[in-house]
Write a protein that holds these residues in place. Sequence first.
Motif, short mmCIF file in Angstrom:
data_model
loop_
_atom_site.label_atom_id
_atom_site.label_comp_id
_atom_site.label_asym_id
_atom_site.label_seq_id
_atom_site.Cartn_x
_atom_site.Cartn_y
_atom_site.Cartn_z
N GLY A 42 42.09 6.79 -13.50
CA GLY A 42 41.43 7.63 -12.51
C GLY A 42 40.59 6.82 -11.55
N PRO A 43 39.83 7.50 -10.69
CA PRO A 43 39.00 6.81 -9.70
C PRO A 43 37.98 5.91 -10.40
CG PRO A 43 39.16 9.15 -9.21
CD PRO A 43 39.74 8.97 -10.57
N GLU A 44 37.72 4.76 -9.81
CA GLU A 44 36.76 3.82 -10.39
C GLU A 44 35.35 4.36 -10.22
OE1 GLU A 44 37.11 -0.79 -10.52
OE2 GLU A 44 36.07 -0.26 -8.68
N LYS A 45 34.61 4.43 -11.32
CA LYS A 45 33.25 4.93 -11.28
C LYS A 45 32.29 3.83 -10.85
CE LYS A 45 34.03 8.28 -15.02
NZ LYS A 45 33.61 8.71 -16.37
N GLU A 46 31.10 4.26 -10.42
CA GLU A 46 30.09 3.31 -9.97
C GLU A 46 29.58 2.49 -11.16
OE1 GLU A 46 25.68 3.17 -7.85
OE2 GLU A 46 26.65 5.08 -8.29
N SER A 47 29.53 1.19 -10.97
CA SER A 47 28.91 0.29 -11.94
C SER A 47 27.81 -0.48 -11.22
CB SER A 47 29.97 -0.62 -12.55
OG SER A 47 29.42 -1.38 -13.63
N ASN A 48 27.46 -1.67 -11.73
CA ASN A 48 26.40 -2.50 -11.14
C ASN A 48 25.09 -1.74 -11.03
OD1 ASN A 48 28.12 -4.72 -10.88
ND2 ASN A 48 28.84 -4.05 -8.88
N LEU A 49 24.67 -1.21 -12.17
CA LEU A 49 23.44 -0.44 -12.25
C LEU A 49 22.75 -0.68 -13.59
CD1 LEU A 49 24.14 3.27 -13.13
CD2 LEU A 49 25.97 1.62 -13.01
N ILE A 50 21.50 -0.24 -13.70
CA ILE A 50 20.73 -0.35 -14.93
C ILE A 50 20.25 1.04 -15.30
CG2 ILE A 50 18.68 -1.30 -16.03
CD1 ILE A 50 18.95 -3.74 -14.26
N THR A 51 20.56 1.45 -16.54
CA THR A 51 20.23 2.79 -17.02
C THR A 51 19.16 2.70 -18.10
OG1 THR A 51 22.46 3.61 -16.54
CG2 THR A 51 21.16 4.85 -18.14
N LEU A 52 18.17 3.59 -18.01
CA LEU A 52 17.10 3.69 -19.00
C LEU A 52 17.47 4.73 -20.05
CD1 LEU A 52 14.06 3.24 -19.90
CD2 LEU A 52 13.53 5.19 -18.43
N LEU A 53 17.37 4.36 -21.32
CA LEU A 53 17.58 5.27 -22.46
C LEU A 53 16.27 5.37 -23.23
CD1 LEU A 53 21.02 3.91 -23.75
CD2 LEU A 53 20.64 5.73 -22.09
N ARG A 54 15.79 6.59 -23.42
CA ARG A 54 14.49 6.79 -24.07
C ARG A 54 14.64 7.68 -25.29
NH1 ARG A 54 10.23 7.86 -19.82
NH2 ARG A 54 10.20 5.58 -19.85
N ASP A 55 14.21 7.17 -26.43
CA ASP A 55 14.19 7.90 -27.71
C ASP A 55 12.73 8.24 -28.01
OD1 ASP A 55 14.32 8.82 -30.30
OD2 ASP A 55 15.02 6.92 -31.16
#
Length: 519
Positions: A132-145
């Motif tokens: 399928g279409p290429e999704k956006e990469s080159n990013l930083i995601t915050l995960l909070r528990d």
Amino acid sequence: MNRTAMLRASALAAGCVSLPILAGCGEDGADFDVSRQIGPDPVLPEPSAELLPDMKIAEVVGWQESEKPDVPENLVVAAYARDLVNPRTVHTLPNGDVLVVQGRAPPGKPVSRPKDMIRDWIMSMARGGGGGPEKESNLITLLRDTDRDGQVDERRDLLTGLNSPFGVAWTKGTLYVAAADAILAYPYELGQAEITDAPSVLTPLPGGPINHHWTKDLALSPEGRFLYASVGSNSNVGERGLEAEKGRAAIWQVDRETGAARVFASGLRNPNGLTFHPETGALWTVVNERDELGPNLVPDYMTSVQEGGFYGWPWSYFGDHVDERVHPPRPEMVEKAIVPDYALSSHVAALGLAFTNGSAMPQPYANGAFVGMHGSWNRNTFNGYKVVYIPFENGRPAGMAEDVVTGFLDGDQARGRPVGVAIDGTGALLIADDAGNTVWRVAAADGSVTPRPIGSDGQEGDTLTSDVGEETDATATGATEPQPAEPLQAKPAAEGGRAQPPRPAQMETAPATSPEGAQ
């Protein structure tokens, strides 16, 4: 080309069918015991010349909803975050928040040899993405528990539109990001859910126009003064000329205050997983060694990094084993080469390293290192595609590596491929799976957690992940003063875009690969 034709082409290249001209096909090493190449004294067979390298690539198929990796009985594994895009590294902040760095290789790498084109085409099938279409990469995601129960309660993209990011570090209100061409500095306080301020450029890093090994990892020194950045080589064994290798195949030391940079250690073909040992304060790395010498050469390795140390690339491997392909020969450089501490066997593509001291892992994994192995391509049989544990004693490897997280490979197909590893805010292991687009969490089966988070750079935080952590400095360990260097002036971000690094000529950004004093 349809999928069937591509798989036939892959099988042709992998198995050397009907192509006896491809050296290495008659000696495929299928019976070679790879465990003989694990440890401080690996078995090194005679090299074999190859017109085209041995290739066996696992086609990425991804994970079904009910599937997950395999772990021993004293551990449990679950998806920590799904639907990511090329997650490469995971980094825990002192308050327990986790940053997931997602990145794709920068475009435009020139193809200099016919076999590069063939190899890159075949390896493109092993990069996943799910169609399928290429999704956006080159990013930083915050995960909070927020309640430290091992499940993500909040997820936000902190930064987007980066230039192939990989390594990160945080201290004293600043988040450092190693992109493909520079270390960027962002104002960021623990607990923030967004970054709105523009970054400055702490220092440029060797980037284009080639940037063959583009991943740049980061580690913060225990006393907090320096950043250490890994810069891989621009070739397999210098075939593009040593001018293209200035400042590369090296680990840089960068002063956080001034941006002054120097090569700290060199001769490391593609170092990643930069981590300081929590007890000794020594810098460690895992290194991808050279290809095209046969299926069982050269072992990738894990090693402590000595200041001013030279580790052989490109003239030799594992000490004084000369690579006859490199001209002119440099016997004086071979003599300088340091033998790495611990071999991991050939072509496992080790990319992640995390020490377990102070974690909540069960006792068998309480004093050692986890290593993420992305998996081989330059062999006729697979190697890697797993996370292993190496026991330590007194700050040194002290035993055989043990397979801990497996199941990424299913026959000739890959559900995922491990890259970076880290200990999360509860003391469990996190694994970035860039082909499965997932971060996996591996925890003690008895539910053990640590009293408080410990960041990936060794800084302790508060007991609750949702609290904004206090700024803390680790105890100083007497890190070496940098050699005098001209400070590099940070540049603000261009209006409406990302930070723009200075653009010196590639060979002027740092000293050459050779150690000080070499001709």
